[in-house]
Design an enzyme around this catalytic site. Structure first.
Site, PDB file in Angstrom:
ATOM      1  N   ASP A 153      -5.305  -0.359  -8.281  1.00 36.61           N
ATOM      2  CA  ASP A 153      -4.978  -1.346  -7.245  1.00 36.61           C
ATOM      3  C   ASP A 153      -5.884  -2.554  -7.477  1.00 36.61           C
ATOM      4  O   ASP A 153      -6.859  -2.787  -6.747  1.00 36.61           O
ATOM      5  CB  ASP A 153      -5.227  -0.712  -5.872  1.00 36.61           C
ATOM      6  CG  ASP A 153      -4.967  -1.687  -4.725  1.00 36.61           C
ATOM      7  OD1 ASP A 153      -5.277  -1.318  -3.567  1.00 36.61           O
ATOM      8  OD2 ASP A 153      -4.485  -2.814  -4.991  1.00 36.61           O
ATOM      9  N   SER A 154      -5.590  -3.289  -8.537  1.00 38.35           N
ATOM     10  CA  SER A 154      -6.535  -4.329  -8.975  1.00 38.35           C
ATOM     11  C   SER A 154      -6.021  -5.720  -8.622  1.00 38.35           C
ATOM     12  O   SER A 154      -4.869  -5.908  -8.257  1.00 38.35           O
ATOM     13  CB  SER A 154      -6.701  -4.247 -10.498  1.00 38.35           C
ATOM     14  OG  SER A 154      -5.535  -4.777 -11.111  1.00 38.35           O
ATOM     15  N   PRO A 189     -12.879  -9.862 -13.658  1.00 35.11           N
ATOM     16  CA  PRO A 189     -13.266  -8.469 -13.946  1.00 35.11           C
ATOM     17  C   PRO A 189     -12.071  -7.540 -14.127  1.00 35.11           C
ATOM     18  O   PRO A 189     -12.223  -6.424 -14.610  1.00 35.11           O
ATOM     19  CB  PRO A 189     -14.097  -8.079 -12.719  1.00 35.11           C
ATOM     20  CG  PRO A 189     -13.703  -9.006 -11.634  1.00 35.11           C
ATOM     21  CD  PRO A 189     -13.294 -10.282 -12.301  1.00 35.11           C
ATOM     22  N   ASP A 246     -14.388   0.538  -6.701  1.00 34.30           N
ATOM     23  CA  ASP A 246     -14.170  -0.909  -6.712  1.00 34.30           C
ATOM     24  C   ASP A 246     -15.456  -1.576  -7.191  1.00 34.30           C
ATOM     25  O   ASP A 246     -16.553  -1.145  -6.841  1.00 34.30           O
ATOM     26  CB  ASP A 246     -13.802  -1.423  -5.304  1.00 34.30           C
ATOM     27  CG  ASP A 246     -13.178  -2.826  -5.383  1.00 34.30           C
ATOM     28  OD1 ASP A 246     -12.010  -2.977  -5.003  1.00 34.30           O
ATOM     29  OD2 ASP A 246     -13.877  -3.755  -5.858  1.00 34.30           O
ATOM     30  N   HIS A 249       0.819  -1.212   0.000  1.00 30.85           N
ATOM     31  CA  HIS A 249       0.000   0.000   0.000  1.00 30.85           C
ATOM     32  C   HIS A 249       0.853   1.262   0.000  1.00 30.85           C
ATOM     33  O   HIS A 249       0.549   2.239  -0.688  1.00 30.85           O
ATOM     34  CB  HIS A 249      -0.979  -0.015   1.180  1.00 30.85           C
ATOM     35  CG  HIS A 249      -2.065  -1.037   1.037  1.00 30.85           C
ATOM     36  ND1 HIS A 249      -2.395  -1.937   2.037  1.00 30.85           N
ATOM     37  CD2 HIS A 249      -2.871  -1.333  -0.022  1.00 30.85           C
ATOM     38  CE1 HIS A 249      -3.365  -2.716   1.607  1.00 30.85           C
ATOM     39  NE2 HIS A 249      -3.677  -2.385   0.361  1.00 30.85           N
TER      40      HIS A 249
HETATM   41  N1  SAM Z   1      -3.313  -5.983  -3.511  1.00 31.36           N
HETATM   42  C1  SAM Z   1      -4.151  -6.885  -4.282  1.00 31.36           C
HETATM   43  C2  SAM Z   1      -3.384  -7.527  -5.401  1.00 31.36           C
HETATM   44  O1  SAM Z   1      -2.335  -6.989  -5.789  1.00 31.36           O
HETATM   45  O2  SAM Z   1      -3.879  -8.555  -5.889  1.00 31.36           O
HETATM   46  C3  SAM Z   1      -5.339  -6.127  -4.812  1.00 31.36           C
HETATM   47  C4  SAM Z   1      -6.183  -5.659  -3.701  1.00 31.36           C
HETATM   48  S1  SAM Z   1      -7.799  -5.144  -4.031  1.00 31.36           S
HETATM   49  C5  SAM Z   1      -8.629  -6.264  -2.995  1.00 31.36           C
HETATM   50  C6  SAM Z   1      -8.168  -5.691  -5.672  1.00 31.36           C
HETATM   51  C7  SAM Z   1      -9.547  -5.174  -6.050  1.00 31.36           C
HETATM   52  O3  SAM Z   1      -9.707  -5.047  -7.463  1.00 31.36           O
HETATM   53  C8  SAM Z   1     -10.692  -6.085  -5.588  1.00 31.36           C
HETATM   54  O4  SAM Z   1     -11.352  -5.483  -4.500  1.00 31.36           O
HETATM   55  C9  SAM Z   1     -11.594  -6.212  -6.826  1.00 31.36           C
HETATM   56  O5  SAM Z   1     -12.971  -6.149  -6.509  1.00 31.36           O
HETATM   57  C10 SAM Z   1     -11.128  -5.025  -7.652  1.00 31.36           C
HETATM   58  N2  SAM Z   1     -11.449  -5.085  -9.089  1.00 31.36           N
HETATM   59  C11 SAM Z   1     -11.220  -6.099  -9.961  1.00 31.36           C
HETATM   60  N3  SAM Z   1     -11.670  -5.766 -11.186  1.00 31.36           N
HETATM   61  C12 SAM Z   1     -12.195  -4.496 -11.096  1.00 31.36           C
HETATM   62  C13 SAM Z   1     -12.810  -3.599 -12.016  1.00 31.36           C
HETATM   63  N4  SAM Z   1     -12.984  -3.935 -13.309  1.00 31.36           N
HETATM   64  N5  SAM Z   1     -13.210  -2.377 -11.572  1.00 31.36           N
HETATM   65  C14 SAM Z   1     -13.040  -2.026 -10.262  1.00 31.36           C
HETATM   66  N6  SAM Z   1     -12.459  -2.841  -9.327  1.00 31.36           N
HETATM   67  C15 SAM Z   1     -12.049  -4.065  -9.752  1.00 31.36           C
END
Ligand code: SAM
Length: 287
Positions: A161-162, A168, A111, A67
């Site tokens: 941060d995906s 998705p 998100d 982070h």
């Molecule tokens: N630190 C983690 C990693 O590197 O794998 C990522 C943390 S965060 C939990 C990842 C987030 O991306 C998830 O909460 C997921 O719901 C979100 N996410 C995935 N695809 C997305 C999209 N198309 N739009 C918005 N959020 C998305």
């Protein structure tokens, strides 16, 4: 020796046949949202653990590495970041770091899955401690569509941060998405995205550099740092800007008015120093 899965959580193995396990004290939560399966475990040595679709997202013990390195280098590289967009980041750890910067006036977090944030509020309250900051807006929508519809020039920094490029999140690693972000960014705007492991995922990294340059960014910089619970324990994030990077606000980073456990101006400088195999691969793409 097979690990007893009542005592250990073991992540989905990588294509290279590696995996990672943490000794657990029990399962605290499980839900299937419309987008992904979320699990939370207690662990013996790493605090709470969040897993999405079988992949480790974060632990209470070491999420600060990721982070801090996703938020601070890009914010200290931008000359005066006021309007920030976070795509993904549902656990709110990145949001907390962004809000430490007093010059930031507004952060919109988008998100796709509210379930992640609800689980973070319950099991990682320390990451959600800034969610009520008046500068923060939490939205639950597809980040791809959000930037497609964003007003041109409306953000100074976009942080992606995906999850890994699956499900998705696949579209968040594509040239059309980077092009939409380019349009949504102001003239000195910068995007930063988590860009996986240099040991296991160089193809994802080089594809990202190509896609960012193809989308019109003039300069692309990858930073690397340790992240023990992610595959290989060696991670990166990649920044792209409309104009050539000219270093970062070192004096401001040295004088930062907030505590960090990993990020510092020296660590920032060091994270930009890439090993030859990475430097050569990215230089070839830059041409
Ligand atoms: N630190 C983690 C990693 O590197 O794998 C990522 C943390 S965060 C939990 C990842 C987030 O991306 C998830 O909460 C997921 O719901 C979100 N996410 C995935 N695809 C997305 C999209 N198309 N739009 C918005 N959020 C998305």
């Amino acid at each position: 020796m097979a690990l007893d899965d009542t005592l250990w959580f073991t992540e989905n193995p990588t294509a290279d046949g590696s995996t990672f396990s943490l000794k657990i004290t029990g399962k605290l939560h499980e839900e299937q949202t419309p987008f992904q399966k979320i699990e939370v475990y207690g662990t013996e040595g790493f605090g709470n653990l969040m897993v999405i679709d079988g992949y480790i997202m974060l632990t209470a013990r070491d999420n600060y590495l990721y982070h801090e390195m996703l938020a601070h280098p890009v914010l200290f590289t931008h000359p005066n970041p006021k309007r920030v967009l976070i795509i993904g980041g549902g656990d709110c750890g990145t949001l907390r770091e962004v809000l430490r910067h007093p010059e930031v006036a507004q952060v919109q977090q988008v998100d796709i899955d509210a379930g992640v944030t609800r689980a973070a509020e319950r099991f990682f309250p320390e990451l959600c401690e800034s969610n009520n900051d008046p500068r923060a807006e939490l939205h639950f929508a597809d980040g791809i569509q959000w930037v497609q519809e964003a007003t041109p020039g409306s953000y100074d920094v976009i942080i992606v941060d995906s999850t890994d490029p699956v499900g998705p999140a696949i579209g968040l690693f594509s040239e059309p998405f980077f092009r939409d972000c380019h349009r949504a960014l102001g003239d000195d705007g910068i995007i930063v995205q988590q860009s996986e492991s240099p040991l296991l995922n160089m193809q994802i990294l080089t594809d990202m550099h190509k896609a960012m340059r193809g989308a019109g960014y003039a300069d692309v910089q990858t930073l690397h740092f340790p992240q023990p619970v992610y595959p290989s324990g060696w991670w990166t994030c990649t920044m792209a800007a409309k104009h050539a990077f000219k270093g970062f606000r070192i004096a401001d980073a040295v004088a930062k008015p907030f505590p960090t456990r990993y990020y510092s101006a020296e660590v920032h400088q060091g994270a930009l120093a890439l090993p030859p195999f990475m430097k050569e691969a990215f230089a070839k793409i830059a041409g």
